[in-house]
Design an enzyme around this catalytic site. Structure first.
Site, short mmCIF file in Angstrom:
data_model
loop_
_atom_site.label_atom_id
_atom_site.label_comp_id
_atom_site.label_asym_id
_atom_site.label_seq_id
_atom_site.Cartn_x
_atom_site.Cartn_y
_atom_site.Cartn_z
N TYR A 110 -14.30 -12.57 0.10
CA TYR A 110 -15.08 -11.39 -0.31
C TYR A 110 -16.27 -11.79 -1.19
O TYR A 110 -17.34 -11.21 -1.10
CB TYR A 110 -14.19 -10.40 -1.06
CG TYR A 110 -13.25 -9.65 -0.13
CD1 TYR A 110 -13.69 -8.56 0.61
CD2 TYR A 110 -11.93 -10.05 0.03
CE1 TYR A 110 -12.84 -7.89 1.48
CE2 TYR A 110 -11.07 -9.38 0.89
CZ TYR A 110 -11.53 -8.30 1.61
OH TYR A 110 -10.69 -7.64 2.47
N ARG B 201 0.82 -1.22 0.00
CA ARG B 201 0.00 0.00 0.00
C ARG B 201 0.85 1.26 0.00
O ARG B 201 0.48 2.25 0.64
CB ARG B 201 -0.96 0.03 1.20
CG ARG B 201 -2.07 -0.99 1.13
CD ARG B 201 -3.24 -0.43 0.32
NE ARG B 201 -4.27 -1.45 0.17
CZ ARG B 201 -5.32 -1.55 0.97
NH1 ARG B 201 -5.51 -0.70 1.94
NH2 ARG B 201 -6.20 -2.50 0.78
N ARG C 52 -3.86 6.77 0.47
CA ARG C 52 -4.42 8.00 1.04
C ARG C 52 -3.48 8.76 1.96
O ARG C 52 -3.76 9.91 2.29
CB ARG C 52 -5.73 7.67 1.77
CG ARG C 52 -6.87 7.37 0.81
CD ARG C 52 -8.07 6.77 1.52
NE ARG C 52 -7.75 5.40 1.92
CZ ARG C 52 -8.61 4.56 2.48
NH1 ARG C 52 -9.85 4.95 2.73
NH2 ARG C 52 -8.25 3.35 2.80
N ARG D 5 -7.35 11.21 -6.58
CA ARG D 5 -8.58 10.47 -6.29
C ARG D 5 -9.79 11.42 -6.32
O ARG D 5 -10.84 11.06 -6.85
CB ARG D 5 -8.45 9.82 -4.93
CG ARG D 5 -9.61 8.96 -4.49
CD ARG D 5 -9.26 8.45 -3.09
NE ARG D 5 -10.20 7.51 -2.55
CZ ARG D 5 -11.25 7.86 -1.84
NH1 ARG D 5 -11.53 9.13 -1.64
NH2 ARG D 5 -12.06 6.93 -1.34
N ASP E 294 -6.57 -3.31 -7.48
CA ASP E 294 -7.14 -3.95 -6.30
C ASP E 294 -7.30 -5.43 -6.56
O ASP E 294 -7.46 -5.84 -7.71
CB ASP E 294 -8.50 -3.33 -5.95
CG ASP E 294 -8.86 -3.63 -4.50
OD1 ASP E 294 -8.38 -2.89 -3.63
OD2 ASP E 294 -9.57 -4.61 -4.25
O1 CP3 Z 1 0.23 -1.71 -2.43
C1 CP3 Z 1 -0.15 -0.85 -3.25
O2 CP3 Z 1 0.21 0.35 -3.17
C2 CP3 Z 1 -0.98 -1.30 -4.45
C3 CP3 Z 1 -2.37 -1.10 -4.38
C4 CP3 Z 1 -3.33 -2.05 -3.67
C5 CP3 Z 1 -4.61 -1.64 -3.28
N1 CP3 Z 1 -5.30 -2.71 -2.81
C6 CP3 Z 1 -5.11 -0.27 -3.40
C7 CP3 Z 1 -6.26 0.13 -2.61
C8 CP3 Z 1 -3.23 -3.41 -3.36
C9 CP3 Z 1 -2.04 -4.34 -3.53
C10 CP3 Z 1 -4.50 -3.82 -2.83
C11 CP3 Z 1 -4.83 -5.20 -2.45
C12 CP3 Z 1 -6.00 -5.46 -1.62
N2 CP3 Z 1 -7.27 -4.95 -1.74
C13 CP3 Z 1 -6.05 -6.41 -0.58
C14 CP3 Z 1 -4.91 -7.31 -0.17
C15 CP3 Z 1 -3.86 -6.56 0.55
C16 CP3 Z 1 -4.11 -6.39 2.01
O3 CP3 Z 1 -4.25 -5.27 2.45
O4 CP3 Z 1 -4.12 -7.44 2.70
C17 CP3 Z 1 -7.34 -6.41 -0.03
C18 CP3 Z 1 -7.84 -7.26 1.12
C19 CP3 Z 1 -8.12 -5.50 -0.80
C20 CP3 Z 1 -9.58 -5.21 -0.67
C21 CP3 Z 1 -9.75 -3.77 -0.37
N3 CP3 Z 1 -9.68 -2.77 -1.32
C22 CP3 Z 1 -9.92 -3.16 0.90
C23 CP3 Z 1 -10.07 -3.90 2.21
C24 CP3 Z 1 -9.91 -1.77 0.69
C25 CP3 Z 1 -9.90 -0.69 1.71
C26 CP3 Z 1 -11.16 0.00 1.92
C27 CP3 Z 1 -10.93 1.25 2.77
O5 CP3 Z 1 -11.74 2.14 2.65
O6 CP3 Z 1 -9.93 1.31 3.51
C28 CP3 Z 1 -9.76 -1.55 -0.69
C29 CP3 Z 1 -9.67 -0.24 -1.38
C30 CP3 Z 1 -8.30 0.18 -1.71
N4 CP3 Z 1 -7.43 -0.56 -2.45
C31 CP3 Z 1 -7.68 1.42 -1.37
C32 CP3 Z 1 -6.40 1.41 -1.95
C33 CP3 Z 1 -5.36 2.49 -1.94
C34 CP3 Z 1 -8.32 2.57 -0.61
C35 CP3 Z 1 -9.25 3.21 -1.60
C36 CP3 Z 1 -9.47 4.67 -1.40
O7 CP3 Z 1 -8.66 5.48 -1.89
O8 CP3 Z 1 -10.50 4.98 -0.80
#
Ligand code: CP3
Length: 359
Positions: free
Chosen positions: A157, A30, A34, A43, A80
């Site tokens: 999921y 990540r 944000r 965003r 994602d």
């Molecule tokens: O690492 C990186 O910088 C690459 C980007 C990346 C994202 N998601 C961007 C993202 C990666 C590798 C993921 C993988 C992901 N997504 C996982 C596995 C990694 C982990 O954390 O164990 C999982 C479980 C997800 C599912 C998911 N997508 C969740 C739980 C969320 C968060 C929701 C929240 O509001 O916090 C997302 C959204 C997401 N994916 C965000 C980002 C930067 C936040 C989105 C935003 O900007 O609002």
């Protein structure tokens, strides 16, 4: 098609091949997100996370943002894990403050029977287009990591319809109807293999599988419903030979009890969280794989001095467990960063990894 520029910084790929490096490579799960004001600006201009992830130019821009600030040794595709079930027809959407949700979760054997591997050239074209664009824009500075969720984590999921506290629905399905659960995991594994292969063909130079929820299973269920499919990916994912091989990293939260079994799957790297001692993991895997990790992400809230001390501790622990050598270690957090982390502390961490490991 124009050839991509040769790599000027290949520390990350060398570490995954367990070759000597001038210092330990580091990237952060990540690392785009944000906590960076420039990410929040992109965003908000895009209107939503999904608009950004589905637009290759914007996905490329946010992938590169952390690399402009910090001397990271790898880029990770901005996307994602839930793009795959979305392309399988489940209808991904995000509710502010609640995380990801599916409009049409998988709830019955009939729902599972309808699932098919999505077509990479159409439904997931926006991902491979982003990979090619990012690779071109990186211009050989650092390698690009592609990724996917693990079959089990995606199934969590898909069946729960979103996040979950206890995973009651997906675990009940596995317990009540293991045949249906395996059918779901089989088609999802086929989709993951096709997805990772397509990212590799588009230019990804390493591939990581996120098994975020494997650690919520009992050992018997972990082996049956998660590890078995990770192994299938490690065995069946085509990734070339020798120095040209595209390394695979299997990351799992709570996978500390299984590092030997993960190392035996045929993967090149295993990513671990902070509940495992890196030195112990190195001893237990005996040089069979590279290890990635494993600082507690919460360390980033601590003072710069405390961050440097924890980085030093992790580096030393790995070296001690790896017979006195730093080879085969990719530094990372044990899980992803959070939105309220301080970018200045990230700079401290990245610099500490390089400075404290330099030969
Ligand atoms: O690492 C990186 O910088 C690459 C980007 C990346 C994202 N998601 C961007 C993202 C990666 C590798 C993921 C993988 C992901 N997504 C996982 C596995 C990694 C982990 O954390 O164990 C999982 C479980 C997800 C599912 C998911 N997508 C969740 C739980 C969320 C968060 C929701 C929240 O509001 O916090 C997302 C959204 C997401 N994916 C965000 C980002 C930067 C936040 C989105 C935003 O900007 O609002």
């Amino acid at each position: 098609m124009t050839a991509n520029a040769p790599l000027t910084n290949d520390r990350f790929l060398r570490a995954l091949r367990r070759e000597p490096v001038d210092c330990t490579p580091v990237w952060l799960m990540r690392q785009a997100g944000r906590y960076l004001p420039e990410y929040r600006a992109t965003r908000s201009a895009a209107g939503s996370f999904l608009n950004m992830a589905k637009n290759p130019e914007l996905a490329c821009e946010v992938t590169l943002q952390p690399l402009r600030r910090f001397p990271l040794d790898a880029a990770i595709l901005f996307s994602d894990i839930l793009t795959v079930p979305d392309a399988m027809g489940l209808g991904l959407y995000f509710v502010e403050g609640e995380g990801p949700k599916f409009e049409r979760p998988v709830r019955s054997a009939a729902d599972i029977a309808r699932l098919a591997v999505p077509d990479m050239g159409t439904e997931l074209r926006y991902v491979t287009d982003a990979v090619s664009l990012i690779r071109r824009e990186l211009n050989g500075s650092v390698p690009l990591i592609g990724f996917s969720g693990s079959p089990w984590t995606l199934a969590c999921y898909m069946v729960e319809g979103g996040g979950s506290k206890d995973f009651a629905r997906v675990k009940s399905l596995a317990l009540n109807d293991p045949a249906a659960m395996h059918q779901l995991l089989e088609v999802t594994t086929d989709a993951v293999i096709a997805y990772l292969s397509a990212q590799r063909a588009a230019g990804a130079q390493a591939l990581q599988v996120f098994d975020t929820w494997g650690g919520v299973l009992s050992p018997a269920m972990y082996r049956e419903f998660s590890l078995r499919y990770l192994k299938r990916i490690a065995q069946e994912l085509p990734r070339g030979e020798g120095a040209d091989r595209t390394p695979l990293i299997l990351f799992g939260k709570g996978n500390g009890a299984y590092v030997e079994e993960l190392a035996a799957t045929g993967t090149e790297g295993v990513g671990i969280d902070w509940t495992v001692d890196l030195g112990d993991a190195a001893r237990r895997t005996g040089g069979k794989v590279a290890l990635q990790g494993n600082l507690d992400p919460v360390t980033l809230y601590a003072s710069p001095d405390a961050i440097r001390a924890e980085v030093g501790r992790a580096l030393d622990s790995y070296r001690e467990g790896n017979g006195g050598s730093r080879e085969g270690h990719v530094f990372n957090l044990g899980h992803g960063m959070s939105p309220d982390m301080n970018p200045e502390h990230v700079a401290v961490l990245v610099d500490a990894v390089h400075a404290l490991s330099r030969r």
